[in-house]
Design a protein around this motif. Structure first.
Motif, PDB file in Angstrom:
ATOM      1  N   ARG A 298       0.839  -1.215   0.000  1.00  0.00           N
ATOM      2  CA  ARG A 298       0.000   0.000   0.000  1.00  0.00           C
ATOM      3  C   ARG A 298       0.868   1.256   0.000  1.00  0.00           C
ATOM      4  O   ARG A 298       0.541   2.249  -0.662  1.00  0.00           O
ATOM      5  CB  ARG A 298      -0.929  -0.017   1.222  1.00  0.00           C
ATOM      6  N   ASP A 299       1.970   1.245   0.717  1.00  0.00           N
ATOM      7  CA  ASP A 299       2.844   2.412   0.757  1.00  0.00           C
ATOM      8  C   ASP A 299       3.462   2.679  -0.614  1.00  0.00           C
ATOM      9  O   ASP A 299       3.659   3.846  -1.000  1.00  0.00           O
ATOM     10  CB  ASP A 299       3.940   2.194   1.799  1.00  0.00           C
ATOM     11  N   SER A 300       3.784   1.646  -1.345  1.00  0.00           N
ATOM     12  CA  SER A 300       4.310   1.818  -2.699  1.00  0.00           C
ATOM     13  C   SER A 300       3.288   2.491  -3.605  1.00  0.00           C
ATOM     14  O   SER A 300       3.632   3.322  -4.454  1.00  0.00           O
ATOM     15  CB  SER A 300       4.725   0.461  -3.277  1.00  0.00           C
ATOM     16  N   VAL A 301       2.011   2.147  -3.406  1.00  0.00           N
ATOM     17  CA  VAL A 301       0.955   2.803  -4.180  1.00  0.00           C
ATOM     18  C   VAL A 301       0.899   4.291  -3.843  1.00  0.00           C
ATOM     19  O   VAL A 301       0.773   5.145  -4.734  1.00  0.00           O
ATOM     20  CB  VAL A 301      -0.400   2.123  -3.909  1.00  0.00           C
ATOM     21  N   VAL A 302       1.001   4.647  -2.560  1.00  0.00           N
ATOM     22  CA  VAL A 302       0.975   6.055  -2.147  1.00  0.00           C
ATOM     23  C   VAL A 302       2.161   6.805  -2.746  1.00  0.00           C
ATOM     24  O   VAL A 302       2.032   7.939  -3.217  1.00  0.00           O
ATOM     25  CB  VAL A 302       0.963   6.166  -0.608  1.00  0.00           C
ATOM     26  N   ILE A 303       3.346   6.180  -2.754  1.00  0.00           N
ATOM     27  CA  ILE A 303       4.516   6.814  -3.361  1.00  0.00           C
ATOM     28  C   ILE A 303       4.270   7.093  -4.840  1.00  0.00           C
ATOM     29  O   ILE A 303       4.597   8.169  -5.363  1.00  0.00           O
ATOM     30  CB  ILE A 303       5.759   5.918  -3.167  1.00  0.00           C
ATOM     31  N   SER A 304       3.668   6.132  -5.535  1.00  0.00           N
ATOM     32  CA  SER A 304       3.387   6.342  -6.961  1.00  0.00           C
ATOM     33  C   SER A 304       2.400   7.484  -7.169  1.00  0.00           C
ATOM     34  O   SER A 304       2.532   8.268  -8.116  1.00  0.00           O
ATOM     35  CB  SER A 304       2.849   5.052  -7.571  1.00  0.00           C
ATOM     36  N   TRP A 305       1.401   7.606  -6.279  1.00  0.00           N
ATOM     37  CA  TRP A 305       0.464   8.721  -6.379  1.00  0.00           C
ATOM     38  C   TRP A 305       1.177  10.065  -6.218  1.00  0.00           C
ATOM     39  O   TRP A 305       0.914  11.009  -6.960  1.00  0.00           O
ATOM     40  CB  TRP A 305      -0.617   8.576  -5.320  1.00  0.00           C
ATOM     41  N   ILE A 306       2.053  10.140  -5.227  1.00  0.00           N
ATOM     42  CA  ILE A 306       2.751  11.404  -4.989  1.00  0.00           C
ATOM     43  C   ILE A 306       3.660  11.742  -6.166  1.00  0.00           C
ATOM     44  O   ILE A 306       3.694  12.892  -6.634  1.00  0.00           O
ATOM     45  CB  ILE A 306       3.556  11.322  -3.672  1.00  0.00           C
ATOM     46  N   ILE A 307       4.394  10.778  -6.679  1.00  0.00           N
ATOM     47  CA  ILE A 307       5.307  11.025  -7.797  1.00  0.00           C
ATOM     48  C   ILE A 307       4.530  11.487  -9.027  1.00  0.00           C
ATOM     49  O   ILE A 307       4.951  12.394  -9.759  1.00  0.00           O
ATOM     50  CB  ILE A 307       6.130   9.763  -8.106  1.00  0.00           C
TER      51      ILE A 307
ATOM     52  N   ASN B 152      12.935  13.795 -10.547  1.00  0.00           N
ATOM     53  CA  ASN B 152      14.202  13.094 -10.322  1.00  0.00           C
ATOM     54  C   ASN B 152      14.739  13.246  -8.910  1.00  0.00           C
ATOM     55  O   ASN B 152      15.341  12.320  -8.356  1.00  0.00           O
ATOM     56  CB  ASN B 152      15.249  13.566 -11.322  1.00  0.00           C
ATOM     57  N   GLN B 153      14.522  14.391  -8.293  1.00  0.00           N
ATOM     58  CA  GLN B 153      15.084  14.610  -6.957  1.00  0.00           C
ATOM     59  C   GLN B 153      14.296  13.917  -5.852  1.00  0.00           C
ATOM     60  O   GLN B 153      14.731  13.914  -4.701  1.00  0.00           O
ATOM     61  CB  GLN B 153      15.164  16.121  -6.671  1.00  0.00           C
ATOM     62  N   PHE B 154      13.151  13.316  -6.177  1.00  0.00           N
ATOM     63  CA  PHE B 154      12.336  12.661  -5.148  1.00  0.00           C
ATOM     64  C   PHE B 154      12.079  11.180  -5.446  1.00  0.00           C
ATOM     65  O   PHE B 154      11.325  10.534  -4.718  1.00  0.00           O
ATOM     66  CB  PHE B 154      10.980  13.386  -5.024  1.00  0.00           C
ATOM     67  N   ILE B 155      12.691  10.627  -6.452  1.00  0.00           N
ATOM     68  CA  ILE B 155      12.361   9.282  -6.880  1.00  0.00           C
ATOM     69  C   ILE B 155      12.944   8.194  -5.977  1.00  0.00           C
ATOM     70  O   ILE B 155      12.471   7.054  -5.981  1.00  0.00           O
ATOM     71  CB  ILE B 155      12.827   9.062  -8.339  1.00  0.00           C
ATOM     72  N   ASP B 156      13.970   8.494  -5.179  1.00  0.00           N
ATOM     73  CA  ASP B 156      14.687   7.470  -4.419  1.00  0.00           C
ATOM     74  C   ASP B 156      14.272   7.341  -2.961  1.00  0.00           C
ATOM     75  O   ASP B 156      14.927   6.610  -2.202  1.00  0.00           O
ATOM     76  CB  ASP B 156      16.193   7.743  -4.492  1.00  0.00           C
ATOM     77  N   PHE B 157      13.231   8.024  -2.542  1.00  0.00           N
ATOM     78  CA  PHE B 157      12.808   7.905  -1.143  1.00  0.00           C
ATOM     79  C   PHE B 157      12.164   6.539  -0.919  1.00  0.00           C
ATOM     80  O   PHE B 157      11.345   6.085  -1.728  1.00  0.00           O
ATOM     81  CB  PHE B 157      11.829   9.021  -0.781  1.00  0.00           C
TER      82      PHE B 157
END
Length: 368
Positions: free
Chosen positions: A99-108, A117-122
């Motif tokens: 679920r957290d991976s889904v949230v990261i994809s939404w934010i990106i 590019n500056q936020f892709i590695d969190f």
């Protein structure tokens, strides 16, 4: 040798009981579903679509962050950016990670492509959110708070609509609240702090509205307790709507009979008669007066209530004199001229009477 499952004989009719027995055997001999179709749906995660109206840029962090929080809260995922993840030994950790991976994809997906590019590695959504906040949020910067407060104190309505003026104020107030939240801890102190803040914002709002609302401003400041800025905005907005309705109402001073376009309606104020119309080019052919025509002449249509009685009598006598038949060329004589002629006639009449008395006295003297 016949199979043991064969029920229907070729040379015999099929009965209803045999049909029911056949259906029962078909259901019993149905092969089980393959292992891949077993109940694995409990661990399947569907990824719903996610979209907000703003993509993060260098200038819109405040609005973007608010929209993201609302969208995540609506999908029950707000805890992924504000709460710590569960321990890795937790049996729910695996599902939380997905679920957290889904949230990261939404934010990106909600970040402008030039900034991705500056936020892709969190690794997790919370650290990603914190990183964006560190880069683009001014936080409690005193200079930013000072600048916003000065703008809120100086902003004025001027040529803007009331709605736009109030919306601009709301934007500044929200920026101040985000950078300078209520510092009180005790619930009662928080209420007092909020009341003082609302009072100051009421003063800011009323100080910036146009002078045409001076009366409404005084009425609001005389209320006890004082209204909020939102209530004051609603009050003045209703007044604007009321004025708009009043302007659209037909005037009761216009003659609706259509008889000769009579302008002088009984009961009409003298002030409105002179103020609302440019009538300097008109001249009456009946009395010779200016600023009206024969069809509007008071001597013909009657005098209004505000017309002084003395002027009514004088104008009436002058009208009678001007109505007498005349020989030769018709002369246009004003009411003022008629008054002067009337006064001259009275004077000559008195002089003639005096001369007659003098002549009579002289005759009496001669007889003696």
């Amino acid at each position: 040798m016949e199979s043991k499952d064969t029920i229907i004989m070729p040379d015999q009719p099929v009965t209803m009981g045999q049909l029911l027995q056949l259906f029962s055997q078909l259901n019993t001999n149905k092969p089980p579903p393959p292992p891949s179709e077993t109940s694995t749906s409990t661990t399947t995660i569907s990824i719903p679509t996610f979209s907000i109206s703003e993509k993060l840029t260098h200038q819109n962090y405040t609005m973007w962050s608010r929209l993201m929080q609302l969208a995540l809260s609506g999908r029950d995922r707000l805890n992924h950016i504000i709460a710590d993840p569960p321990p890795q030994t937790d049996q729910e950790y695996s599902q939380w990670t997905r679920r957290d991976s889904v949230v990261i994809s939404w934010i990106i997906e909600s970040i402008h492509p030039d900034l991705v590019n500056q936020f892709i590695d969190f690794p997790i959504a919370k650290t990603l959110w914190k990183g964006i906040e560190t880069v683009y949020s001014s936080g409690g910067d005193g200079l930013q708070i000072f600048d916003l407060t000065v703008k809120a104190n100086k902003i004025e309505q001027r040529t803007d609509t009331l709605e736009k003026y109030y919306s601009n104020l709301i934007t500044l107030w929200k920026e101040i609240d985000r950078r300078q939240p209520n510092p009180m801890k005790d619930p009662e102190d928080k209420v007092i702090y909020n009341q003082l803040t609302q009072k100051n914002r009421l003063y800011q709002f009323l100080a910036g509205v146009n002078e045409t609302f001076d009366k409404e401003r005084r009425d609001l400041l005389l209320q006890d307790p004082l209204p909020t800025a939102e209530e004051a905005y609603a009050f003045i907005r209703r007044e604007i709507m009321r004025r708009g309705i009043m302007k659209k109402e037909p005037s009761s001073e216009v003659d609706s009979s259509g008889s000769g376009g009579v302008f002088a309606v009984r009961g009409r104020s003298k002030k409105s008669y002179r103020k609302n119309d440019d009538r300097s080019h008109l001249q009456c052919t009946h009395c010779g007066g200016m600023r009206h025509t024969k069809s509007e002449c008071f001597k013909l249509v009657g005098y209004p209530d505000w017309w002084p009685d003395t002027r009514k009598k004088g104008a009436k006598m002058a009208g009678q004199l001007s109505d007498q038949p005349r020989s030769g060329r018709a002369a246009v004589v004003s009411s003022t001229k008629s008054d002067e002629n009337m006064a001259a006639m009275v004077k000559y009449s008195k002089e003639d009477e005096g001369n007659r008395e003098k002549q009579k006295s002289e005759k009496m003297g001669r007889r003696k």
